[in-house]
Write a protein that holds these residues in place. Structure first.
Motif, PDB file in Angstrom:
ATOM      1  N   LEU A  41     -50.517  33.063  -9.346  1.00  7.95           N
ATOM      2  CA  LEU A  41     -49.305  32.619  -8.648  1.00  7.95           C
ATOM      3  C   LEU A  41     -49.545  31.248  -8.036  1.00  7.95           C
ATOM      4  O   LEU A  41     -50.673  30.920  -7.648  1.00  7.95           O
ATOM      5  CB  LEU A  41     -48.947  33.616  -7.536  1.00  7.95           C
ATOM      6  N   SER A  42     -48.474  30.503  -7.970  1.00  7.69           N
ATOM      7  CA  SER A  42     -48.578  29.207  -7.285  1.00  7.69           C
ATOM      8  C   SER A  42     -48.717  29.476  -5.786  1.00  7.69           C
ATOM      9  O   SER A  42     -48.512  30.606  -5.311  1.00  7.69           O
ATOM     10  CB  SER A  42     -47.324  28.377  -7.564  1.00  7.69           C
ATOM     11  N   GLU A  43     -49.031  28.446  -5.050  1.00  5.74           N
ATOM     12  CA  GLU A  43     -49.242  28.610  -3.605  1.00  5.74           C
ATOM     13  C   GLU A  43     -47.983  29.190  -2.942  1.00  5.74           C
ATOM     14  O   GLU A  43     -48.067  30.108  -2.118  1.00  5.74           O
ATOM     15  CB  GLU A  43     -49.611  27.255  -3.008  1.00  5.74           C
ATOM     16  N   GLU A  44     -46.842  28.669  -3.337  1.00  2.77           N
ATOM     17  CA  GLU A  44     -45.585  29.118  -2.735  1.00  2.77           C
ATOM     18  C   GLU A  44     -45.290  30.575  -3.126  1.00  2.77           C
ATOM     19  O   GLU A  44     -44.909  31.391  -2.285  1.00  2.77           O
ATOM     20  CB  GLU A  44     -44.445  28.197  -3.201  1.00  2.77           C
ATOM     21  N   GLU A  45     -45.512  30.861  -4.405  1.00 10.10           N
ATOM     22  CA  GLU A  45     -45.261  32.241  -4.868  1.00 10.10           C
ATOM     23  C   GLU A  45     -46.209  33.223  -4.164  1.00 10.10           C
ATOM     24  O   GLU A  45     -45.820  34.324  -3.811  1.00 10.10           O
ATOM     25  CB  GLU A  45     -45.491  32.314  -6.380  1.00 10.10           C
ATOM     26  N   ARG A  46     -47.418  32.780  -3.966  1.00  7.86           N
ATOM     27  CA  ARG A  46     -48.388  33.660  -3.309  1.00  7.86           C
ATOM     28  C   ARG A  46     -47.949  33.967  -1.864  1.00  7.86           C
ATOM     29  O   ARG A  46     -47.994  35.101  -1.422  1.00  7.86           O
ATOM     30  CB  ARG A  46     -49.773  32.992  -3.318  1.00  7.86           C
ATOM     31  N   ARG A  47     -47.504  32.938  -1.167  1.00  6.48           N
ATOM     32  CA  ARG A  47     -47.065  33.144   0.230  1.00  6.48           C
ATOM     33  C   ARG A  47     -45.871  34.092   0.265  1.00  6.48           C
ATOM     34  O   ARG A  47     -45.795  34.990   1.094  1.00  6.48           O
ATOM     35  CB  ARG A  47     -46.715  31.796   0.859  1.00  6.48           C
ATOM     36  N   THR A  48     -44.951  33.889  -0.646  1.00  9.67           N
ATOM     37  CA  THR A  48     -43.764  34.756  -0.698  1.00  9.67           C
ATOM     38  C   THR A  48     -44.181  36.201  -0.967  1.00  9.67           C
ATOM     39  O   THR A  48     -43.668  37.137  -0.335  1.00  9.67           O
ATOM     40  CB  THR A  48     -42.814  34.277  -1.826  1.00  9.67           C
ATOM     41  N   PHE A  49     -45.119  36.349  -1.904  1.00  8.02           N
ATOM     42  CA  PHE A  49     -45.545  37.712  -2.270  1.00  8.02           C
ATOM     43  C   PHE A  49     -46.282  38.377  -1.110  1.00  8.02           C
ATOM     44  O   PHE A  49     -46.081  39.567  -0.827  1.00  8.02           O
ATOM     45  CB  PHE A  49     -46.445  37.658  -3.505  1.00  8.02           C
ATOM     46  N   GLU A  50     -47.105  37.634  -0.410  1.00  7.88           N
ATOM     47  CA  GLU A  50     -47.849  38.210   0.718  1.00  7.88           C
ATOM     48  C   GLU A  50     -46.908  38.604   1.849  1.00  7.88           C
ATOM     49  O   GLU A  50     -47.123  39.609   2.537  1.00  7.88           O
ATOM     50  CB  GLU A  50     -48.914  37.223   1.196  1.00  7.88           C
ATOM     51  N   ALA A  51     -45.850  37.813   2.013  1.00  9.37           N
ATOM     52  CA  ALA A  51     -44.858  38.178   3.024  1.00  9.37           C
ATOM     53  C   ALA A  51     -44.184  39.491   2.635  1.00  9.37           C
ATOM     54  O   ALA A  51     -43.928  40.362   3.485  1.00  9.37           O
ATOM     55  CB  ALA A  51     -43.815  37.066   3.154  1.00  9.37           C
ATOM     56  N   ARG A  52     -43.978  39.647   1.378  1.00  8.42           N
ATOM     57  CA  ARG A  52     -43.361  40.883   0.881  1.00  8.42           C
ATOM     58  C   ARG A  52     -44.297  42.077   1.082  1.00  8.42           C
ATOM     59  O   ARG A  52     -43.842  43.181   1.412  1.00  8.42           O
ATOM     60  CB  ARG A  52     -43.026  40.701  -0.595  1.00  8.42           C
ATOM     61  N   LEU A  53     -45.575  41.847   0.877  1.00  7.71           N
ATOM     62  CA  LEU A  53     -46.551  42.921   1.073  1.00  7.71           C
ATOM     63  C   LEU A  53     -46.529  43.413   2.514  1.00  7.71           C
ATOM     64  O   LEU A  53     -46.718  44.607   2.790  1.00  7.71           O
ATOM     65  CB  LEU A  53     -47.963  42.434   0.718  1.00  7.71           C
ATOM     66  N   GLU A  54     -46.314  42.512   3.435  1.00  3.58           N
ATOM     67  CA  GLU A  54     -46.264  42.910   4.850  1.00  3.58           C
ATOM     68  C   GLU A  54     -45.033  43.755   5.134  1.00  3.58           C
ATOM     69  O   GLU A  54     -45.056  44.659   5.964  1.00  3.58           O
ATOM     70  CB  GLU A  54     -46.257  41.664   5.735  1.00  3.58           C
ATOM     71  N   ARG A  55     -43.980  43.470   4.384  1.00  2.00           N
ATOM     72  CA  ARG A  55     -42.731  44.216   4.600  1.00  2.00           C
ATOM     73  C   ARG A  55     -42.754  45.564   3.886  1.00  2.00           C
ATOM     74  O   ARG A  55     -42.063  46.486   4.290  1.00  2.00           O
ATOM     75  CB  ARG A  55     -41.537  43.401   4.077  1.00  2.00           C
ATOM     76  N   GLU A  56     -43.499  45.656   2.812  1.00  2.42           N
ATOM     77  CA  GLU A  56     -43.457  46.873   1.985  1.00  2.42           C
ATOM     78  C   GLU A  56     -44.839  47.521   1.913  1.00  2.42           C
ATOM     79  O   GLU A  56     -45.666  47.144   1.074  1.00  2.42           O
ATOM     80  CB  GLU A  56     -42.969  46.529   0.569  1.00  2.42           C
ATOM     81  N   PRO A  57     -45.111  48.478   2.768  1.00  2.00           N
ATOM     82  CA  PRO A  57     -46.446  49.109   2.806  1.00  2.00           C
ATOM     83  C   PRO A  57     -46.814  49.801   1.492  1.00  2.00           C
ATOM     84  O   PRO A  57     -47.977  49.792   1.098  1.00  2.00           O
ATOM     85  CB  PRO A  57     -46.326  50.138   3.937  1.00  2.00           C
ATOM     86  N   ALA A  58     -45.824  50.358   0.815  1.00  4.87           N
ATOM     87  CA  ALA A  58     -46.131  51.058  -0.448  1.00  4.87           C
ATOM     88  C   ALA A  58     -46.671  50.075  -1.483  1.00  4.87           C
ATOM     89  O   ALA A  58     -47.660  50.351  -2.189  1.00  4.87           O
ATOM     90  CB  ALA A  58     -44.872  51.740  -0.976  1.00  4.87           C
ATOM     91  N   LEU A  59     -46.034  48.920  -1.556  1.00  3.58           N
ATOM     92  CA  LEU A  59     -46.488  47.891  -2.493  1.00  3.58           C
ATOM     93  C   LEU A  59     -47.883  47.403  -2.092  1.00  3.58           C
ATOM     94  O   LEU A  59     -48.757  47.191  -2.942  1.00  3.58           O
ATOM     95  CB  LEU A  59     -45.485  46.733  -2.500  1.00  3.58           C
ATOM     96  N   ALA A  60     -48.089  47.257  -0.802  1.00  4.65           N
ATOM     97  CA  ALA A  60     -49.404  46.805  -0.309  1.00  4.65           C
ATOM     98  C   ALA A  60     -50.486  47.821  -0.664  1.00  4.65           C
ATOM     99  O   ALA A  60     -51.605  47.446  -1.039  1.00  4.65           O
ATOM    100  CB  ALA A  60     -49.341  46.609   1.205  1.00  4.65           C
TER     101      ALA A  60
END
Lengths: 211, 379
Positions: free
Chosen positions: B18-37
């Motif tokens: 993932l690009s830097e921006e995509e990675r940040r977006t995805f990590e933010a999503r991981l914080e919101r979604e414990p199941a995905l994390a």
């Protein structure tokens, strides 16, 4: 992306790296082709540790892994046309090992036949076959091994489908890029991606089931 | 984001694609979604477990590998040890020079002696082959021997060269013919021993083997077929069905349901697709398949076997499963069983004569990889 050598060194895999000039490399390859065992061993020492690690995971058995690596080196190194750098050599040998392994699987699939099972009834033709006592219980050694996490991981990997197993190992153990894996396994990157995703899911499930 | 896109993002994230921006977006999503994390973490743990397995080369590895390399190299002939490429080159150059100079020398110092042209005999030998016809050494010997003794050869005049292929092609043609004979014989035997309906197609196994070009396997198959043929000839009179005693194999879409009770649960089961044709009464299709993939089920399976069962197999369930297939008319059928694999399945191939039997007294046990691929009977 992480550098490839770090986790391998942590796991005890050390491939000696020798800097050669183009002339030295060409001479080495030429000597191997002429049957020089010293030259062969020099290059084998560079390649074998990583190949062996991959082979152990692929086959699940140390003896078979050694045999597979030896056969790969003995066949592939003399067939090397020129030395184009360590990365190319590594790609070439991993691809050779993968092909060798797949050939073995196919060969085994043709030859590994088991036996006649008599279920009730009578059959006079069966008299010639001796009853082979079967001991399905694991040995003490196997029980000890069963406690080992490394063995559990190896067993889980061995239960993956061969195509997924190879892709997973190239990614997780060898830390190859998708592009390199595609080149080594001779499939498109999309196939690499899907096999990797399924292999990860399978491994997670298998390790989860084990624990 | 669809499920597929999320799945793709998970693996791209794990693999650093993932690009830097995509990675940040995805990590933010991981914080919101414990199941995905949790899923991502589980993949990470599995990958780490794989990398952390320490693998050391066994002692003596290099010495053994070196010895194998040395053994694999072709031995140089003795004369090659004393003749270098340089010497060979010099000899070739000398030969060439001689060839160039010799005509001039001959021209200068006298003409070559007259050579009398060869005159062929006026009546050709009856055994002599026509011009252009290839003759094998055996044929040549045959043709020479009578001429020496002065007796008529008794051989017919061979056909013109153009009407017959060269010897190599003739051998291939003969081989094909032999296999055709073999196959037709096989079909006849099937007809004799195991009558089938007129519309019944030949088993796909035959096509599959022919497609693979496995001529190497033919002699082995032939032997097995001979064994089966002999056995089935012996059993020409239909015998009463021997009902499986305690262990019964899983019956697929049953053609003869009365002959099989429901199968016990033994590991994973993979039912083969039903045969499209009806079988004569008393004939059982070999379509039962049970897959055992764990030591406990295998132990139970062994315990359920009759005391006189013959079975030589010690599967390693770390890497193997066991496919139990049957019924098989005789021991030889198991020797002819093969399995093949594709990326998405394992196929157990039965020999043609084992497709049907008049006895349910046994089956075959085959070790296959424990990789979760579905298993099926491929005939």
């Amino acid at each position: 992306m992480r550098r490839a050598r770090e986790p391998l060194e942590r796991a005890g895999v050390h491939s000696p790296e020798v800097d050669r000039t183009a002339g030295e490399a060409a001479d080495l390859v030429d000597r191997i082709r002429r049957g020089d065992a010293d030259a062969f061993e020099e290059l084998a020492r560079e390649a074998a540790p990583r190949l062996y690690r991959l082979a152990v995971h692929l086959t699940g058995r140390a003896e078979e892994a050694e045999d597979l690596v030896q056969e790969t080196l003995v066949r592939a190194l003399p067939a090397l046309k020129r030395f184009e750098g360590r990365a190319k050599l590594s790609t070439y040998l991993v691809r050779a090992l993968g092909n060798q392994w797949k050939n073995r699987l196919r060969s085994r699939s043709r030859s590994k036949i088991v036996g006649w099972l008599k279920v009730g009834g009578t059959d006079g033709d069966d008299d010639s076959m001796a009853i082979d006592p079967v001991d399905p219980a694991p040995s003490a050694h196997e029980r000890m091994e069963g406690e080992d996490r490394a063995v559990r991981v190896r067993k889980a990997v061995a239960r993956l489908r061969p195509d997924r197993r190879l892709v997973l190992l190239l990614r997780e153990v060898e830390e190859r890029s998708y592009e390199e894996i595609a080149e080594m396994t001779e499939v498109p990157i999309g196939t690499v991606r899907s096999r990797l995703a399924r292999a990860r899911e399978d491994l997670r499930r298998l390790l989860g089931d084990e624990s | 984001m669809s499920g597929t896109e999320i799945d793709r993002a998970v693996h791209d994230y794990l693999d650093g694609r993932l690009s830097e921006e995509e990675r940040r977006t995805f990590e933010a999503r991981l914080e919101r979604e414990p199941a995905l994390a949790r899923t991502v973490e589980a993949y990470r743990v599995a990958g780490r477990a794989l990398r952390d397995v320490s693998v050391e080369l066994p002692p003596g590895f290099y010495a053994r590998t070196r010895a194998r390399f040395e053994a694999s190299r072709p031995k140089r002939p003795t004369w090659r040890r004393f003749v270098s490429w340089e010497a060979t080159g010099l000899a070739a150059a000398a030969l060439l020079l001689t060839a160039l100079v010799l005509p001039e020398v001959l021209e200068r110092y006298g003409p070559p002696p007259e050579v009398k042209p060869f005159e062929p005999p006026s009546t050709p030998s009856p055994t002599a082959p026509p011009e252009g016809k290839l003759v094998s050494p055996a044929e040549a010997e045959d043709s020479i021997a009578p001429a020496v003794e002065g007796e008529p050869s008794g051989l017919e005049t061979p056909p013109a060269a153009s009407s017959e292929p060269p010897s190599g092609k003739r051998e291939v043609a003969a081989e094909r013919e032999a296999f055709a004979d073999y196959d037709s014989g096989l079909a006849e035997r099937d007809e004799v021993t195991q009558p089938r309906t007129a519309a019944a197609p030949k088993p796909d196994l035959e096509k599959g083997r022919a497609g693979k070009g496995s001529s190497v396997e033919a002699p082995r198959r032939d032997r097995a077929v001979e064994e089966n043929f002999a056995r089935q000839k012996k059993q020409a009179t239909p015998q009463p069905e021997a009902e499986p005693d305690r262990f019964r194999m899983q019956q697929s879409e049953s053609l003869h349901e009365s002959e099989f009770a429901p199968a016990p649960i033994l590991g994973d089961k993979a039912a083969a697709p039903p045969r499209a044709e009806a079988l004569p009464p008393g004939v059982i299709a070999a379509r039962e398949l049970v897959v055992i993939d764990d030591p406990e089920s295998w132990t139970r399976f062994l315990q359920d076997l009759p005391a006189d069962a013959s079975l030589a197999l010690r599967p390693d369930f770390a890497t193997e499963r066991v496919a139990v297939i049957g019924p098989a008319p005789g021991v030889g059928d198991c020797n002819s069983v093969r399995w093949s694999e594709t990326d998405d399945r394992i196929v157990i191939e039965w020999p043609p004569t084992a497709l049907r039997g008049t006895s349910a007294s046994g089956g075959c046990v085959v070790a296959i990889p424990a990789d979760g691929r579905p298993v099926e009977i491929g005939n």
